[in-house]
Design an enzyme around this catalytic site. Structure first.
Site, short mmCIF file in Angstrom:
data_model
loop_
_atom_site.label_atom_id
_atom_site.label_comp_id
_atom_site.label_asym_id
_atom_site.label_seq_id
_atom_site.Cartn_x
_atom_site.Cartn_y
_atom_site.Cartn_z
N ARG A 155 1.95 -11.45 7.98
CA ARG A 155 0.94 -11.31 9.03
C ARG A 155 -0.27 -12.20 8.76
O ARG A 155 -0.84 -12.79 9.68
CB ARG A 155 0.51 -9.83 9.16
N LYS A 178 -5.44 -10.88 12.78
CA LYS A 178 -6.35 -10.07 11.97
C LYS A 178 -7.43 -11.01 11.44
O LYS A 178 -7.37 -11.51 10.33
CB LYS A 178 -5.58 -9.38 10.83
N GLU A 190 -5.47 1.05 20.85
CA GLU A 190 -5.47 1.48 19.45
C GLU A 190 -6.85 2.05 19.13
O GLU A 190 -7.66 2.25 20.03
CB GLU A 190 -5.11 0.32 18.52
N1 PMP Z 1 -5.53 -1.75 14.18
C1 PMP Z 1 -6.62 -2.36 13.68
C2 PMP Z 1 -7.65 -2.87 14.62
C3 PMP Z 1 -6.77 -2.50 12.29
O1 PMP Z 1 -7.84 -3.10 11.79
C4 PMP Z 1 -5.78 -1.99 11.44
C5 PMP Z 1 -5.88 -2.18 9.94
N2 PMP Z 1 -6.90 -1.42 9.38
C6 PMP Z 1 -4.68 -1.33 12.00
C7 PMP Z 1 -4.58 -1.25 13.38
C8 PMP Z 1 -3.58 -0.77 11.14
O2 PMP Z 1 -2.83 -1.82 10.58
P1 PMP Z 1 -2.09 -1.65 9.18
O3 PMP Z 1 -1.17 -0.49 9.32
O4 PMP Z 1 -1.36 -2.92 8.99
O5 PMP Z 1 -3.14 -1.41 8.16
#
Ligand code: PMP
Length: 290
Positions: free
Chosen positions: A50, A149, A182
Site C-alpha cells: 500500500r 495514505k 469510513e
Molecule cells: N481509514 C483511515 C482514514 C485510516 O487512516 C486508517 C488507518 N488508521 C484506516 C481506515 C484503517 O486502515 P488499516 O486497517 O490499514 O490500519
C-alpha cells in the site's frame, strides 16, 4: 529510542528533518501505520504494498527496493528491542525549495519510527463506542483520493476535531454524495440478519489492511460479506456495527448519532470477529528475530 532516517539509526533528539522538506511544507508524502505482535510484524507485505502504491499514485519514486525497506523496518524493531510495537513508516517528497514543484525535491526522505504501542482502553472493547457523524465530508476521490495514505491528513483531523467537540472518540464520515465511507482513522462494518456489509473501495475510502483481513476471516467462517454503498439509515437500523484499523483492531460501535445499535451491546458477530482477528494477529506475521 533509535529512529531510522535516510540510512542512519539516530537517537530521538538527533532524528530531524529539514524545514524545507515538502512533507512538512505541503504534506507531500505517504505513510503507513503497522503493528507487531509477539515478535512478528502483522501483514507487513500488505502495508508495504500500500505504501508503494500510494507513492506511485502521487508520482513519488521510493528509491529503496521493497525488500530492502522490509528489512529496514525489521532492523528498526531489532535496534529498539521491540516485540509489541507500533511502526510508523514515512516517505516524504524530500527537501526542495519553497515552491510546490516536486521535481525540485531530488531525494525522498525515509523515516521509520518504532515505538511501544498505546492501546485504546479495554472498556471500549467491552462496552463499545458511541460515534457521531461529522459535517466534514471525506475527500472527494478526484481531489485527493482516500486510497492514497498521504501525509495530507487534514481532512481526517478536521473530522476528528468535530468528533472530540461532540465527546466522541471516533467520527463517522460521509462522502460528497452523502454515503457512509469510513471514520477518521478506521473502516466501518455493520451486520444485519447475519450479513456483513462494508463500503466498497471505489466510493472513497482507505482500503484498510485490517478491513481486508476481517473480510477474509468472515468469508472463511462462512459469512456472507457485501461491499456496497449505503446511507446512515442502514447503520441506524443495523443489528451490529464495528470499526477496523491497525491501532483499534476490531472495535464495537453501540451508538451512532444517539441511535442505539442493536441491543446496545457488542454483538455476537462482532465478538466472534474480534476474537478471530486477535488470534490471526497473534499467530501470523513476519518474524522480527530469527
Ligand atoms: N481509514 C483511515 C482514514 C485510516 O487512516 C486508517 C488507518 N488508521 C484506516 C481506515 C484503517 O486502515 P488499516 O486497517 O490499514 O490500519
Amino acid at each position: 529510542m533509535l529512529i531510522y532516517i535516510d540510512g542512519e539509526f539516530l537517537p530521538q533528539a538527533e532524528a530531524k528533518v529539514s524545514v524545507f522538506d515538502h512533507g512538512l511544507l505541503y504534506g507531500d508524502g505517504v505513510f503507513e501505520g503497522i503493528r507487531s505482535y509477539n515478535g512478528r510484524v502483522f501483514k507487513l507485505d500488505e502495508h508495504l504494498e500500500r505504501l508503494y502504491d500510494s507513492a506511485k499514485s502521487i508520482m513519488l519514486q521510493i528509491p529503496t527496493p521493497i525488500e530492502t525497506m522490509k528489512e529496514t523496518v525489521l532492523e528498526t524493531l531489532r535496534r529498539n528491542n521491540l516485540h509489541e510495537a507500533y511502526i510508523r513508516l514515512i516517505v516524504t517528497r524530500g527537501v526542495g525549495d519553497l515552491g510546490l514543484d516536486p521535481d525540485k525535491c531530488p531525494n525522498p526522505t525515509i523515516i521509520i519510527i518504532a515505538d511501544k504501542i498505546t492501546l485504546y482502553p479495554q472498556n471500549f472493547y467491552e462496552e463499545g463506542l458511541d460515534i457521531v457523524t461529522t459535517s466534514i465530508r471525506r475527500n472527494y476521490p478526484e481531489a485527493i483520493n482516500p486510497r492514497i495514505k498521504s501525509l495530507n491528513y487534514l481532512n481526517n483531523i478536521l473530522a476528528k476535531i468535530e468528533g472530540k467537540q461532540a465527546g466522541a472518540v471516533e467520527v463517522l464520515m460521509l462522502n460528497a454524495d452523502g454515503y457512509v465511507v469510513e471514520c477518521s482513522g478506521d473502516n466501518i462494518f455493520w451486520v444485519k440478519n447475519g450479513v456483513l456489509v462494508t463500503p466498497p473501495v471505489h466510493i472513497g475510502i482507505l482500503e484498510g489492511v485490517t478491513r481486508n483481513s476481517v473480510i477474509e476471516l468472515a468469508r472463511d467462517a462462512g459469512m456472507q460479506v457485501e461491499e456496497r454503498i449505503f446511507t446512515r439509515h442502514a447503520l441506524y437500523i443495523a443489528d451490529e456495527c464495528f470499526l477496523t484499523g491497525t491501532a483499534a483492531e476490531v472495535i464495537p460501535v453501540v451508538n451512532i448519532d444517539r441511535r442505539v445499535i442493536g441491543d446496545g451491546q457488542p454483538g455476537a458477530v462482532t465478538q466472534k470477529l474480534m476474537a478471530a482477528f486477535r488470534q490471526l494477529a497473534n499467530s501470523t506475521g513476519t518474524p522480527i528475530y530469527v
